[in-house]
Design an enzyme around this catalytic site. Structure first.
Site, PDB file in Angstrom:
ATOM      1  N   THR A   1     -22.712 -17.295 -59.095  1.00  0.00           N
ATOM      2  CA  THR A   1     -21.867 -17.944 -58.088  1.00  0.00           C
ATOM      3  C   THR A   1     -21.520 -16.903 -57.025  1.00  0.00           C
ATOM      4  O   THR A   1     -21.612 -15.704 -57.265  1.00  0.00           O
ATOM      5  CB  THR A   1     -20.597 -18.542 -58.732  1.00  0.00           C
TER       6      THR A   1
ATOM      7  N   ARG B   1     -25.634 -19.259 -49.457  1.00  0.00           N
ATOM      8  CA  ARG B   1     -25.786 -19.029 -50.890  1.00  0.00           C
ATOM      9  C   ARG B   1     -25.837 -17.539 -51.217  1.00  0.00           C
ATOM     10  O   ARG B   1     -26.442 -16.757 -50.488  1.00  0.00           O
ATOM     11  CB  ARG B   1     -27.071 -19.674 -51.406  1.00  0.00           C
TER      12      ARG B   1
ATOM     13  N   ARG C   1     -15.799 -28.294 -60.238  1.00  0.00           N
ATOM     14  CA  ARG C   1     -16.964 -27.760 -59.511  1.00  0.00           C
ATOM     15  C   ARG C   1     -17.906 -26.994 -60.445  1.00  0.00           C
ATOM     16  O   ARG C   1     -17.485 -26.144 -61.215  1.00  0.00           O
ATOM     17  CB  ARG C   1     -16.493 -26.912 -58.344  1.00  0.00           C
TER      18      ARG C   1
ATOM     19  N   HIS D   1     -19.217 -23.381 -35.232  1.00  0.00           N
ATOM     20  CA  HIS D   1     -18.825 -22.830 -36.523  1.00  0.00           C
ATOM     21  C   HIS D   1     -19.963 -21.985 -37.049  1.00  0.00           C
ATOM     22  O   HIS D   1     -21.107 -22.148 -36.629  1.00  0.00           O
ATOM     23  CB  HIS D   1     -18.416 -23.908 -37.533  1.00  0.00           C
TER      24      HIS D   1
END
Ligand SMILES: [Fe+2]
Lengths: 151, 609
Positions: free
Chosen positions: B553, B423, B454, B11
């Site tokens: 974000t 990130r 979240r 992955h």
């Protein structure tokens, strides 16, 4: 369009958002005109050469559907094609199981039995751990050639 | 010397290019193909890396693959030898893939490189071990001359955890723990059991933990894990399903933890929150013990970390506060994507014995901005598409964007080079006002389309970090969680007695949008050197509002990889309720844009994580 052309070293990043170029598909009519006679030929060979009745009959009916669908009603042609793909997939899955499942039980089942009789568990599952620590010392890398190996 | 590092076939495949030891480029394949956690050979990322380095296809000197595939295959065969006649279904799924693809990695690499127009260098294909690649990605780019090394993940070949010692360009793994005993897989088992997706839902479990109580900690120690004083451990495989089945846990696990696993997307109950909190506590305790042990072994005051578990920023924060090390550095691409970087660096420093140049307090990751930069092409792109925009001058860019943030607008920011690692750090981010009470729910429900529990993370000016958080050190890669300063918090005493729904909506501090229910925050600090534009923006925001902190974000929606190109950014901007989009120097307002037309439901493009 190529995303990165190594000759010009250009980064064609806008192509990333575009769908990949699709090869021009063969016309359905042409496909049907090739596939239907081929299927009919196979049916004839099975009927006249090997005295089978049921399978050649099914193949012959399918060849008629392919021809009719390809020439006059494309959804029918696509349905037969999808059915064929599903059948092919099932054949591969079945053959895989027929070959691999007995292999699994014979080799790994028997192997496990032998290891068990010798008191060996390759996964070291005894729980809780008997030792003071579960850290395993790492073997020093003897030669840098080790980095060329896949094991 | 040009070394290409590759991680692929499991992955998060990725590529990285080193030019005489310097990291020139690194990127994850998912960003280009738009398939989250794409595991296929990183064709696009490889092409990009060569382009960034200005190399032709015949100028590669070495290729490093991040693990040893045959060793992994042996581990899988041994697993079947230990569980047969159980495990048939898993065997039937795994074998065809191994036979078709994974056993022929050198051939796969050569064929794929050939398709990219790249000539495979002769006799220069390397296969470092998986955890050695992780360790290298942690130590070599770190700002330390010497450091203790800790790598923790699900599993590589055999290792699931490793401790080592790095000095100069020498890096030695000293001890490890072998599969199936894995802290990463323990965490993943709880991820599965609480109804999230393994390999991507671990973040959600960590975010859920503060809502729960650690009521299952004793059960976990009693039934699941035997932890030694030195942090080494063994799992009780009787309760896990990943050796002989297709699920992470089995019926015995369900019996021990109050019923069957939660169904995905169903209501989250107090049990899931308590389970999340409990496994988080156990993970932190084990990591602390391991850190104490590796410190005692090496005598180092610096620690470097990598592996998927090193992305657990709550555990990292606790390690920094309570652990034995003065300094901790964590590889920003700590998961398997970072293995590509580590593998390439091992070849440079260890195989070719090249020394490191360490600049104290400055790592070699360049802020992790190692991906493509499209700023110079944005204007031409917008002109070609006819999308209305306003070009901002260098002087007005930061104050204007800051003004829009301060007016409670949600802004997509796509500027500079793309980040390497999971990130978004200001290159591909969605930003908003941390002071706003409505921002958390607006962003979760209208922008990200994700679960309302979240939390969002803050970016603050590096020099101001201790004004907002109980943190003295920098955290440039958003890998540390710290408490919001007590003098900024509101209603801590009452919060504990409130039900979860009310706690989500409660105002918890004067920066409520980034204050999690336990009054913590996943902090990113920014300085002018790493990301000048992003720094200037927050500085301008501070000048206007008095607050040097904003919400940051990742620029994507749930299930979508973070955007890469301006095209991806524009698409995401138009599909969501974002108010403004910043593409390099250009500012786009939603109200000015032509109506977005799209066939079908675009959300079907993304598999929910
Ligand atoms: Fe890993």
């Amino acid at each position: 369009m190529k995303i990165h052309d190594e000759k010009t070293n250009q980064w064609e990043w806008k192509a990333l958002g575009a769908p990949a170029p699709v090869k021009k598909a063969m016309a359905i009519q042409t496909k049907a005109l090739i596939q239907a006679p081929a299927m009919l030929g196979i049916a004839a060979l099975m009927y006249f050469g090997f005295d089978h009745v049921v399978v050649p009959s099914i193949v012959a009916v399918l060849s008629v559907l392919v021809l009719a669908g390809g020439l006059f009603y494309h959804p029918l042609f696509h349905a037969v094609e999808r059915g064929g793909r599903w059948f092919g997939h099932m054949v591969i899955v079945t053959v895989n199981w027929i070959l691999l499942a007995p292999f699994y039980f014979l080799v790994f089942g028997f192997g496990r039995l032998v290891l068990r009789l010798q008191g060996i568990d390759p996964m070291d599952r005894a729980y809780p751990a008997a030792a003071e620590t579960c850290w395993l010392p790492r073997k020093k890398i003897e030669s840098l050639d080790q980095y060329r190996k896949q094991h | 010397m040009n070394i290409l590092g590759i991680s692929a076939f499991y992955h998060d495949s990725a590529a990285c290019l080193l030019k005489d030891g310097r990291i020139v480029a690194a990127a994850q394949e998912e960003r280009f193909t738009r398939k989250k956690h794409d595991e296929r050979f990183p064709m696009h990322a490889v092409r990009y890396c060569l382009h960034e380095a200005g190399l032709r296809g015949d100028q590669l000197d070495a290729v490093a693959f991040y693990d040893k595939p045959i060793e992994k295959f042996v581990r899988i065969l041994k697993t079947y030898f230990s569980v047969a006649p159980q495990g048939l279904q898993s065997f039937m799924m795994a074998m065809p893939v191994w036979m078709r693809e994974k056993l022929w990695i050198p051939l796969e690499i050569e064929t794929a490189l050939d398709a990219c127009g790249i000539k495979m260098p002769q006799d220069a294909l390397y296969f470092p071990e998986h955890h050695e690649s992780h360790a290298a990605s942690a130590f070599y780019p770190s700002p330390f001359d010497s450091a203790a090394v800790l790598t923790v993940d699900g599993v590589g070949e055999w290792s699931t955890t490793a401790i080592g010692h790095g000095r100069g360009h020498e890096l030695d793994i000293l001890f490890d723990i072998h599969f199936p005993h894995s802290l990463g897989l323990l965490y993943s088992a709880f991820t599965y059991f609480t109804g999230f997706k393994v390999n991507s839902g671990e973040y959600k479990l960590m975010g859920l933990a503060p809502y729960g109580q650690p009521t299952y900690v004793r059960e976990i120690y009693d039934h699941l894990i035997d932890v030694k004083a030195d942090g080494s451990f063994k799992l009780n495989m009787e309760l896990f399903g990943y050796l002989d089945g297709l699920t992470m846990t089995n019926d015995k696990f369900s019996e021990a933890f109050g019923g069957p696993p939660r169904k995905a997307e169903s209501e989250i109950s107090q049990r899931e929150m308590d389970l999340a909190r409990s496994v988080q506590v156990v993970t932190e305790e084990v990591i602390l013990k391991m850190a104490n042990h590796v410190q005692a072994l090496t005598g180092e005051k610096n620690l470097v970390m990598a592996g998927g578990v090193a992305l657990n920023c709550v555990a990292n924060g606790r390690l920094l506060r309570e652990g034995p090390f003065d300094n901790i550095w964590i590889q920003p691409a700590a998961g398997d994507a970072g293995g590509a970087l580590g593998a390439a660096q091992l070849v440079w420093h260890k195989v070719h014995q090249k020394p490191r140049t360490v600049v104290p307090s400055k790592d070699a990751m360049q802020g992790s901005f190692l991906g493509p930069n499209f700023d110079a092409e944005v204007e031409a792109y917008l002109e070609a598409r006819g999308y209305p925009y306003r070009k901002l001058s260098e002087a007005e860019w930061a104050p204007e964007v800051a003004r829009l943030v301060a007016s409670e607008n949600v802004i997509g920011l796509c500027q500079g080079r793309m980040e390497f690692g999971p990130r978004a750090l200001g290159g591909r981010s969605i930003i908003g006002d941390a002071r706003s009470e409505k921002m958390q729910s607006v962003m979760n429900l209208k922008i990200k389309y994700r679960e309302s529990f979240r939390p969002f993370a803050p970016t603050c000016l590096e020099e101001d970090v201790s004004e907002y958080f109980e943190l003295e050190s920098e955290s440039p890669y958003m890998l540390l969680v710290a408490q919001v300063r007590a003098d900024r918090c509101i209603g801590q005493a009452e919060a504990a007695s409130l039900p979860m729904r009310e706690r989500i909506n409660q105002k918890r501090s004067d920066i409520p949008a980034i204050t999690h229910v336990d009054y913590s925050a996943r902090v990113q600090t920014v300085n002018r050197e790493r990301n000048p534009r992003y720094y200037d923006l927050i500085k301008a925001f501070k000048d206007q509002t008095g607050y040097g902190v904003i919400i940051n974000t990742s620029f994507n929606v749930r299930g979508e990889p973070i955007v890469c190109t301006p095209e991806d950014a524009y698409r995401c901007f138009m599909r969501t309720e974002m108010d403004y989009l910043v593409l390099g120097d250009c500012l786009l307002s939603k109200t000015d844009q032509p109506e977005w037309q799209e066939k079908g439901d675009w959300r079907e493009d993304f598999v929910l994580d």
